[in-house]
Enzyme design. Sequence first.
Site, PDB file in Angstrom:
ATOM      1  N   THR A   1      -2.252  -6.435  -7.080  1.00  0.00           N
ATOM      2  CA  THR A   1      -2.168  -5.303  -6.155  1.00  0.00           C
ATOM      3  C   THR A   1      -2.674  -5.753  -4.801  1.00  0.00           C
ATOM      4  O   THR A   1      -3.322  -6.792  -4.680  1.00  0.00           O
ATOM      5  CB  THR A   1      -3.082  -4.143  -6.597  1.00  0.00           C
ATOM      6  OG1 THR A   1      -4.452  -4.559  -6.442  1.00  0.00           O
ATOM      7  CG2 THR A   1      -2.803  -3.753  -8.022  1.00  0.00           C
ATOM      8  N   ASP A   2      -2.422  -4.952  -3.781  1.00  0.00           N
ATOM      9  CA  ASP A   2      -3.170  -5.155  -2.555  1.00  0.00           C
ATOM     10  C   ASP A   2      -4.544  -4.501  -2.759  1.00  0.00           C
ATOM     11  O   ASP A   2      -4.803  -3.840  -3.775  1.00  0.00           O
ATOM     12  CB  ASP A   2      -2.423  -4.594  -1.335  1.00  0.00           C
ATOM     13  CG  ASP A   2      -2.869  -5.294  -0.045  1.00  0.00           C
ATOM     14  OD1 ASP A   2      -3.949  -5.923  -0.053  1.00  0.00           O
ATOM     15  OD2 ASP A   2      -2.158  -5.208   0.975  1.00  0.00           O
ATOM     16  N   TYR A   3      -5.371  -4.695  -1.793  1.00  0.00           N
ATOM     17  CA  TYR A   3      -6.790  -4.342  -1.830  1.00  0.00           C
ATOM     18  C   TYR A   3      -7.036  -2.865  -2.184  1.00  0.00           C
ATOM     19  O   TYR A   3      -6.728  -1.979  -1.389  1.00  0.00           O
ATOM     20  CB  TYR A   3      -7.335  -4.626  -0.435  1.00  0.00           C
ATOM     21  CG  TYR A   3      -8.790  -4.900  -0.305  1.00  0.00           C
ATOM     22  CD1 TYR A   3      -9.265  -6.194  -0.084  1.00  0.00           C
ATOM     23  CD2 TYR A   3      -9.710  -3.875  -0.343  1.00  0.00           C
ATOM     24  CE1 TYR A   3     -10.605  -6.447   0.085  1.00  0.00           C
ATOM     25  CE2 TYR A   3     -11.051  -4.116  -0.180  1.00  0.00           C
ATOM     26  CZ  TYR A   3     -11.492  -5.402   0.031  1.00  0.00           C
ATOM     27  OH  TYR A   3     -12.821  -5.637   0.211  1.00  0.00           O
TER      28      TYR A   3
ATOM     29  N   PHE B   1       0.805  -1.225   0.000  1.00  0.00           N
ATOM     30  CA  PHE B   1       0.000   0.000   0.000  1.00  0.00           C
ATOM     31  C   PHE B   1       0.840   1.279   0.000  1.00  0.00           C
ATOM     32  O   PHE B   1       0.380   2.322  -0.428  1.00  0.00           O
ATOM     33  CB  PHE B   1      -0.863   0.042   1.268  1.00  0.00           C
ATOM     34  CG  PHE B   1      -2.013  -0.928   1.295  1.00  0.00           C
ATOM     35  CD1 PHE B   1      -3.043  -0.833   0.364  1.00  0.00           C
ATOM     36  CD2 PHE B   1      -2.102  -1.912   2.270  1.00  0.00           C
ATOM     37  CE1 PHE B   1      -4.131  -1.696   0.414  1.00  0.00           C
ATOM     38  CE2 PHE B   1      -3.172  -2.787   2.323  1.00  0.00           C
ATOM     39  CZ  PHE B   1      -4.199  -2.679   1.393  1.00  0.00           C
TER      40      PHE B   1
END
Length: 755
Positions: free
Chosen positions: A297-299, A266
């Site tokens: 990707t992360d969330y 992030f």
Amino acid sequence: MKIKKLILFFSLSVFFGVLGCKKDSIQNENNVLLNNKNVKMESFLDSLMQVMTLDEKIGQMVLFSTDWEKTGPSINNSYKKLVEEGKVGNIFNAYTSKFTRELQKTAIENTRLGIPLLFGYDVIHGHRTIFPISLGESASWDLEAIENGARIAAIEAAAEGIHWTFAPMVDIARDPRWGRVSEGAGEDVYLGSEIAKARVRGFQGDDLSATNTILACAKHYAAYGAAQGGRDYNTVDISERELRTTYLPPFKATVNEGVATFMTSFNELNGVPVTGNKYLLTDILKTEWGFKGFVVTDYTSINEMVAHGIVKDDKEAAELAVNAGVDMDMQGAAFMDYLKELIAEGKVSEKKVDESVRSILALKYQLGLFDDPYKYCDEEREKNSLMTTENLEAARDMARKSSVLLKNNKEILPISKDKKIALIGPLADNKWDIIGSWSAAGDRYEKPVTVLEGFKTKISNSSNLMFAKGCEINSDDTKGFNEAIAIAKKADVIVMVMGESQDMSGESASRTNLDLPGNQKDLLKEIKKTGKPIVLVLMNGRPLTLEWENEHIDAILETWFPGTMGGIAIADLIFGDYNPSGKLTMSFPRNVGQIPIYYNVKNTGRPIDPKNPYEKYKSNYLDVLNSPLYPFGYGLSYTTFEYSDLSIDKNKFTFNEDITVSVIIKNTGKYKGEEVAQLYVQDLVGSVTRPLKELKRFEKILLNPGESKEVSFTINSKDLAFYTRDMSFKAEPGEFKIYVGTNSQNVLETQFSLK
Ligand code: NOJ
């Protein structure tokens, strides 16, 4: 429908030039692709990509969550409809054979090409059988057991339809304020890299197409653990040298181990959010390291680049991410909504999309999903694979191995089973917290064995075991104090089980106060007034500040969040059926002001004289020592070990020679026990300043009382390499010290030179 399939078949068979596959394909009403088993992956992917529309390709780059569990905002809840429309090719937060089969069927039967879905999930420290939190497991220094833990997690997850775990997390972490230290392997680069590899091996096994292996995901790439102030998601600004020396090596190690996927972090790194950071994702990961899997990707981290202030809207964010090297968008819908437009506008090339899609399809192929998209949805296997006796025993063993004995005054531990015991504390009979955070599919109601339950299995005379909760984990309510004090007065020995709640560590759980939360310390102080011996059993997801406890409590056992079998494992340790052998993988600070604190610091130009640590104009504090309360590598045993006869085979080495260092370790106590011998090096003069110590090898050995063993370590100049003044990675000639000992502070030393 049929016509569509036949058209498709026609284009495929023309492309393959293989008429023999026609029959098989025609027989399959649902998916012509499934039966081209014999076609090699590359030509299969060529053929498939050839017939895919741009929309279908973009769909493969999209990962959406079901509505089961979430760790962030939901962008779009209609995931089933999107699967049907081919707009979402991957799903997370779905498990059980039944549920994944239903969803898979939606993709196979309703989309034009029937490309199977990939199911991801956070299988972090166990799936149904929950092992100790990852930081806890790292304290075992037992790579085989750690690999086995990941293996069992993979077997259970794969039996429930999961193809892909978002693990291991390999972020080096030196700031215990950051809640996510619980998910990693601690502060050290070498140990962290070894553990990262072990976990990848455990999850992926040596055959991705086996039905009991799953894809691993190295996360969170990169430098997420260096967030300023230990605040989650915060800014990271570090030098290239620090990045490459400390934060990247465990990631590189996973690439060398064949990790299938990577997750972006992030944070921003030096001004550019990682999710849009081409230098990290393409130049280093894909080009320099040759990573061949895909990057997720992360969330919603694509969308978050708007808040970072690097792009003005989601569309620009999608452009930045895909051009930087992101292959799959987790939950953000930015690829789904904008990639097509961006291609039409010439801002993203179709080639870029093709590369991403190919890397995703290649892994689906390697998992065997094109052969049988339902191969992971086997109800029978599911029934027989979850929480088996064998898995539970492995979790129990790991919980014992992970626990670290921090103090044991007058050998108060182990406790004899006929003593009258007062068991007190908010975590003593607590099923909810004992399995820790990120225990996504773990049961928190029935299965976990609490410490009280564990103790009951050891103590035959039930009147010898008294229990009172005493207080809550994080409250100032003292109404339980009196009951706790009353049972304490009647006991021979008091065992207090205290610590954090499971959600005080993990994601979005940074703390600035690392004392025992709430009024737990007040209760400890009250109990201390009874004058009875006290054992403090800790459950927590990070190093805590324990100066008062260290001074006043007789014995302290750090058990982290020990998992499903935690209570029985703790009972094994407390009553001496198992001798503690864990060693810390993160330094425990004396107070929060010392943070960040880690063992492999530099000397500075004004190092302290240990005999005069508060001397003015030295690199120190006025009010606290520089040293941690408990150093990296520290952990006691019920027995004692003596190190002697440190020797090195020569004193001068060339760059091509092996350097062998030996030491004798003797068990000088009464119990059989395991010891982790640790070897550190120090490069005395470098073209850039070098740390005082760096871990390079370790070995865990078992010794009977009175027994001695010689332990030998071999290193060579490669182990001495570092990023030199001009950033080339190599060893420099000169003088080196070698330290071998029981922790990073208590060591024997010798010296050699490298020419
Ligand atoms: C956010 C977390 O940072 C990451 O570690 C996790 O894998 C994803 N959410 C998916 O749950």
